[in-house]
Design an enzyme around this catalytic site. Sequence first.
Site, PDB file in Angstrom:
ATOM      1  N   ASP A 142     -30.440  32.691 -11.839  1.00 54.39           N
ATOM      2  CA  ASP A 142     -29.098  32.656 -12.643  1.00 54.39           C
ATOM      3  C   ASP A 142     -28.246  33.690 -12.241  1.00 54.39           C
ATOM      4  O   ASP A 142     -26.907  33.530 -12.572  1.00 54.39           O
ATOM      5  CB  ASP A 142     -29.328  32.391 -14.194  1.00 54.39           C
ATOM      6  CG  ASP A 142     -29.812  31.149 -14.744  1.00 54.39           C
ATOM      7  OD1 ASP A 142     -29.864  30.070 -13.788  1.00 54.39           O
ATOM      8  OD2 ASP A 142     -29.904  30.956 -15.922  1.00 54.39           O
ATOM      9  N   LYS A 196     -22.498  32.230 -20.104  1.00 53.43           N
ATOM     10  CA  LYS A 196     -22.351  30.785 -19.633  1.00 53.43           C
ATOM     11  C   LYS A 196     -23.012  29.805 -20.337  1.00 53.43           C
ATOM     12  O   LYS A 196     -23.966  29.872 -21.095  1.00 53.43           O
ATOM     13  CB  LYS A 196     -22.766  30.740 -18.044  1.00 53.43           C
ATOM     14  CG  LYS A 196     -24.399  30.875 -17.915  1.00 53.43           C
ATOM     15  CD  LYS A 196     -25.369  29.838 -18.220  1.00 53.43           C
ATOM     16  CE  LYS A 196     -26.689  29.948 -17.891  1.00 53.43           C
ATOM     17  NZ  LYS A 196     -27.498  28.815 -18.749  1.00 53.43           N
TER      18      LYS A 196
END
Length: 272
Positions: free
Chosen positions: A132, A8
């Site tokens: 995360d 990401k």
Amino acid sequence: MIVFPNAKINLGLQVNGKRPDGYHDISTIFYPLPVCDILEAVRAEEFSFHTSGLTIDAPALGNLCIKAYQLLQQDFSLSAVAMHLHKVIPMGAGLGGGSSDGAFTLMLLNRMFNLGLTREQLLGYALQLGSDCPFFIMNEPCFAGGRGEVMEPIQLPSLKNKLFLIVNPGLHINTAWAFSQLKIREPKIHLREVVALPPDQWRDLLVNDFEEVAFEKHAELIDIRSTLYRMGAVFAGMTGTGSTMFGIFDSAPAGYRTAFPSHYFTILQSND
């Protein structure tokens, strides 16, 4: 069973203040990219975990794949598995590779053992692994608040068909140090307002608060960003606490291999 944990980037990262629990409240947009590790798990007589690809410079017992297995093992008494992780995503680079590996392990084991966990339950387990990790259960563009676990899927049509050039200079930036150096300021404009604009208007508006800290210590990052803009990027910035930089392009830039001869890099099409 094989899965492909992806990377990401952060489109902007604003730190809004420190929380009573020691974490910080942030605002960011998590955006998935198809740069992937490879994770395989099979049933076995005893548990094992092996790696290949990029060297993981950390004790194996701290790996989030192992922690994910142990977390589910507590509640479901899983039988043993043999896991093999092939690392492609650089570590400590702001690309979320370790978090993705942990989240994908949860999803893999959920399917392998038919645990029947819902997405909400998987999100709960993922949060126990790290701030995360829940994003990779969602794995779609999301506005994130809180410590990163409060997520809302968003549409980013302006990134359709854009190309991303990912450049990792191999510099290690300690996350705790980066937070300690931050000067928390009120943002000039909210992330939601910025990403509603075309990407070629994001420059100077889509801010990662950690860039000031990282650029002051590592001037090379400033040079990378400048090079990305010279090559025609409509926007260039840093992801996470660094040190990976990315550029967003309308078409593939010429000469990027020459421009970054000693860097990890990849160019790919937006998956939006």
